[in-house]
Design an enzyme around this catalytic site. Structure first.
Site, PDB file in Angstrom:
ATOM      1  N   ARG A 115     -54.027  56.833   8.740  1.00 39.81           N
ATOM      2  CA  ARG A 115     -53.161  55.668   8.955  1.00 39.81           C
ATOM      3  C   ARG A 115     -53.957  54.444   9.390  1.00 39.81           C
ATOM      4  O   ARG A 115     -53.611  53.307   9.042  1.00 39.81           O
ATOM      5  CB  ARG A 115     -52.114  56.019  10.008  1.00 39.81           C
ATOM      6  CG  ARG A 115     -51.046  54.957  10.232  1.00 39.81           C
ATOM      7  CD  ARG A 115     -49.899  55.530  11.042  1.00 39.81           C
ATOM      8  NE  ARG A 115     -48.865  54.540  11.289  1.00 39.81           N
ATOM      9  CZ  ARG A 115     -48.676  53.926  12.458  1.00 39.81           C
ATOM     10  NH1 ARG A 115     -49.467  54.233  13.480  1.00 39.81           N
ATOM     11  NH2 ARG A 115     -47.705  53.055  12.614  1.00 39.81           N
ATOM     12  N   HIS A 141     -53.520  50.766   7.725  1.00 40.59           N
ATOM     13  CA  HIS A 141     -53.097  49.604   8.500  1.00 40.59           C
ATOM     14  C   HIS A 141     -54.186  48.545   8.574  1.00 40.59           C
ATOM     15  O   HIS A 141     -53.881  47.365   8.799  1.00 40.59           O
ATOM     16  CB  HIS A 141     -52.666  50.038   9.897  1.00 40.59           C
ATOM     17  CG  HIS A 141     -51.268  50.568   9.937  1.00 40.59           C
ATOM     18  ND1 HIS A 141     -50.397  50.329  10.969  1.00 40.59           N
ATOM     19  CD2 HIS A 141     -50.576  51.328   9.035  1.00 40.59           C
ATOM     20  CE1 HIS A 141     -49.226  50.918  10.726  1.00 40.59           C
ATOM     21  NE2 HIS A 141     -49.331  51.538   9.565  1.00 40.59           N
ATOM     22  N   ASP A 142     -55.421  48.929   8.394  1.00 38.37           N
ATOM     23  CA  ASP A 142     -56.494  47.944   8.323  1.00 38.37           C
ATOM     24  C   ASP A 142     -56.422  47.169   7.013  1.00 38.37           C
ATOM     25  O   ASP A 142     -56.441  45.937   7.004  1.00 38.37           O
ATOM     26  CB  ASP A 142     -57.858  48.633   8.451  1.00 38.37           C
ATOM     27  CG  ASP A 142     -59.008  47.641   8.425  1.00 38.37           C
ATOM     28  OD1 ASP A 142     -58.899  46.592   9.095  1.00 38.37           O
ATOM     29  OD2 ASP A 142     -60.014  47.901   7.741  1.00 38.37           O
ATOM     30  N   VAL A 192     -53.801  44.297   6.295  1.00 41.07           N
ATOM     31  CA  VAL A 192     -53.875  43.080   7.108  1.00 41.07           C
ATOM     32  C   VAL A 192     -55.243  42.438   6.913  1.00 41.07           C
ATOM     33  O   VAL A 192     -56.264  42.992   7.326  1.00 41.07           O
ATOM     34  CB  VAL A 192     -53.645  43.396   8.603  1.00 41.07           C
ATOM     35  CG1 VAL A 192     -53.672  42.103   9.421  1.00 41.07           C
ATOM     36  CG2 VAL A 192     -52.332  44.129   8.797  1.00 41.07           C
ATOM     37  N   GLY A 196     -57.024  42.474   4.453  1.00 39.24           N
ATOM     38  CA  GLY A 196     -57.896  43.289   3.622  1.00 39.24           C
ATOM     39  C   GLY A 196     -58.637  44.314   4.460  1.00 39.24           C
ATOM     40  O   GLY A 196     -58.504  44.377   5.685  1.00 39.24           O
ATOM     41  N   GLU A 240     -54.686  43.208  16.727  1.00 38.65           N
ATOM     42  CA  GLU A 240     -53.659  43.765  15.849  1.00 38.65           C
ATOM     43  C   GLU A 240     -53.062  45.048  16.429  1.00 38.65           C
ATOM     44  O   GLU A 240     -52.013  45.520  15.965  1.00 38.65           O
ATOM     45  CB  GLU A 240     -54.245  44.042  14.458  1.00 38.65           C
ATOM     46  CG  GLU A 240     -54.625  42.778  13.708  1.00 38.65           C
ATOM     47  CD  GLU A 240     -55.433  43.054  12.444  1.00 38.65           C
ATOM     48  OE1 GLU A 240     -55.424  44.219  11.976  1.00 38.65           O
ATOM     49  OE2 GLU A 240     -56.080  42.117  11.941  1.00 38.65           O
ATOM     50  N   ASN A 258     -48.141  48.847  15.295  1.00 35.29           N
ATOM     51  CA  ASN A 258     -49.321  49.486  15.888  1.00 35.29           C
ATOM     52  C   ASN A 258     -49.206  49.780  17.375  1.00 35.29           C
ATOM     53  O   ASN A 258     -49.811  50.742  17.873  1.00 35.29           O
ATOM     54  CB  ASN A 258     -50.557  48.604  15.671  1.00 35.29           C
ATOM     55  CG  ASN A 258     -50.965  48.511  14.215  1.00 35.29           C
ATOM     56  OD1 ASN A 258     -50.751  49.437  13.442  1.00 35.29           O
ATOM     57  ND2 ASN A 258     -51.557  47.380  13.834  1.00 35.29           N
ATOM     58  N   HIS A 267     -47.583  60.940   4.658  1.00 31.17           N
ATOM     59  CA  HIS A 267     -46.632  61.415   5.664  1.00 31.17           C
ATOM     60  C   HIS A 267     -46.391  62.909   5.541  1.00 31.17           C
ATOM     61  O   HIS A 267     -45.537  63.451   6.250  1.00 31.17           O
ATOM     62  CB  HIS A 267     -45.312  60.648   5.550  1.00 31.17           C
ATOM     63  CG  HIS A 267     -45.373  59.271   6.134  1.00 31.17           C
ATOM     64  ND1 HIS A 267     -44.310  58.395   6.108  1.00 31.17           N
ATOM     65  CD2 HIS A 267     -46.383  58.607   6.769  1.00 31.17           C
ATOM     66  CE1 HIS A 267     -44.662  57.266   6.701  1.00 31.17           C
ATOM     67  NE2 HIS A 267     -45.912  57.362   7.109  1.00 31.17           N
ATOM     68  N   ASP A 327     -50.363  68.628   1.777  1.00 33.32           N
ATOM     69  CA  ASP A 327     -49.866  69.233   0.549  1.00 33.32           C
ATOM     70  C   ASP A 327     -48.758  68.357  -0.031  1.00 33.32           C
ATOM     71  O   ASP A 327     -48.619  67.190   0.362  1.00 33.32           O
ATOM     72  CB  ASP A 327     -49.372  70.659   0.816  1.00 33.32           C
ATOM     73  CG  ASP A 327     -48.274  70.717   1.883  1.00 33.32           C
ATOM     74  OD1 ASP A 327     -47.697  69.640   2.216  1.00 33.32           O
ATOM     75  OD2 ASP A 327     -47.994  71.811   2.393  1.00 33.32           O
TER      76      ASP A 327
END
Length: 374
Positions: A94, A98-99, A102, A104, A120, A126, A226, A281
């Site tokens: 994640r 998330h990097d 925002v 790039g 951030e 976050n 997820h 999976d």
């Protein structure tokens, strides 16, 4: 012309990527056929896809001479972290996501508050959620000892994400492309604007990913991360009355999550994949078909009519199909607006710019707190 099986399979896979998502029958057939392809083609296909979207900015061999220990160091540290806590694999995956969404893929999510920087980490998606920073610190410290001032924090995020997914079940290690440099700033405002919300419906998610240059195939494949990780009951409770979910499943969640104690709901976690929460999976997609998505932004991938339903169905039927698309979508995401060449810098401490007064490597003695979705 040499029409070997390998070339035909590669061309078929590339053709699958190029089929517009609106061509529902073609997409379904393509993914079903692709599921039978040999995973040994992964590297070649990834190279072709990468070359079509990077114009040579990032390469797989960027550190071949300057830091040959990179792969071994990152893999060892990821293995240590995941052996202590399986959930950490989801957290590291994640962080890279998330990097990249925002500014790039520039390592901006790692920066702490400083003069001219509003971290951030305090963005809505976050705060009390993003975690795994201490693992990145450990990896960075080991790399600085082995090859000082060489490997960027942005590149560490990319390879740690791949290795984390592989450590808990991703079928094959896809190639990671390097050459990113680290930002000199962060943007909490852009994080609040661009990071997908768990409240989003499909049309909003599609628009969000399209802004980053990613299509519906990428949206559905990357959401498949997820299949590992946890979510706070505080967030689960927001979606208990969504009508596109299985009522019996929601009733079970209602019993498992505190309903009248906000503080306790912040502490209690639920698995994002109720069937195999610690294994990378395709159980996530099987759950969506049963209307057992935990949060709205997950279940909407299946409940919204359209070609997305065919893609979800294909991934539910084949882990190979999911893994191939996840790998290629991860490579595409990793190329979102990277800083290269002389742009940015190579931080010696991922939490601070090199120009900050104290940029010595930090030592973290405690695990990060529980995340909202990680």
């Amino acid at each position: 012309m040499d029409f070997t099986l390998d070339k035909l399979l590669i061309n078929a896979r590339i053709g699958c990527l190029l089929i517009p998502a609106q061509k529902t029958p073609e997409v379904g057939f393509c993914y079903r056929a692709m599921a039978g392809a040999m995973m040994g083609l992964m590297f070649t296909v990834a190279l072709v896809v990468m070359s079509s979207c990077t114009e040579g900015q990032l390469t797989n061999f960027f550190y071949e001479e300057s830091c040959p220990e990179l792969f071994a160091i990152v893999k060892a540290e990821v293995q240590k972290a995941v052996s202590v806590e399986k959930r950490m694999a989801a957290s590291l995956v994640r962080l890279h996501f998330h990097d990249c969404f925002v500014q790039g893929c520039d390592g901006s999510i790692l920066l702490d508050n400083a003069t001219g920087i509003e971290t951030e980490k305090d963005a809505l998606a976050n705060v009390n959620s993003a975690r795994g920073f201490e693992v990145i610190d450990t990896i960075k410290a080991a790399l600085e000892e082995a090859c000082p001032n060489t490997v960027s924090c942005a590149d560490i995020l990319a390879i740690a994400s791949r290795d984390s997914a592989y450590e808990v079940g991703l079928s094959h290690e896809y190639p990671v492309f390097f050459g990113r440099r680290d930002s000199l700033n962060a943007s909490v405002a852009e994080a609040n604007k661009n990071l997908p919300s768990p409240r989003s419906v499909y049309a909003e998610l599609k628009q969000n990913f399209s802004f980053q240059g990613l299509d519906e195939h990428d949206l559905i494949a990357l959401s498949g991360a997820h299949t590992i990780g946890r979510v706070r009951c505080q967030l689960v409770n927001l979606f208990l009355n969504d009508t596109d979910s299985d009522p019996a499943f929601k009733d079970a969640l209602r019993k498992a999550c505190p309903q009248n104690n906000t503080e306790l709901a912040m502490e209690v976690l639920q698995n994002l994949d109720a069937t195999s929460p610690d294994v990378f999976d395709n159980g996530y997609y099987k759950n969506l078909r049963k209307r057992q998505g935990i949060i709205r932004s997950d279940q909407t991938l299946w409940s919204t009519p359209g070609p997305n339903v065919v893609i979800v169905d294909a991934f539910a039927k084949s882990k190979v199909a999911f893994n191939i698309q996840y790998a290629i979508s991860s490579i595409k995401m990793g190329n979102i607006r990277p800083l290269t060449g002389t742009q940015g810098e190579i931080r010696t401490n991922c939490r601070k710019r090199n120009s900050d007064a104290d940029n010595s490597l930090v030592t973290v003695e405690k695990l990060a707190d529980s995340g909202v979705v990680s």
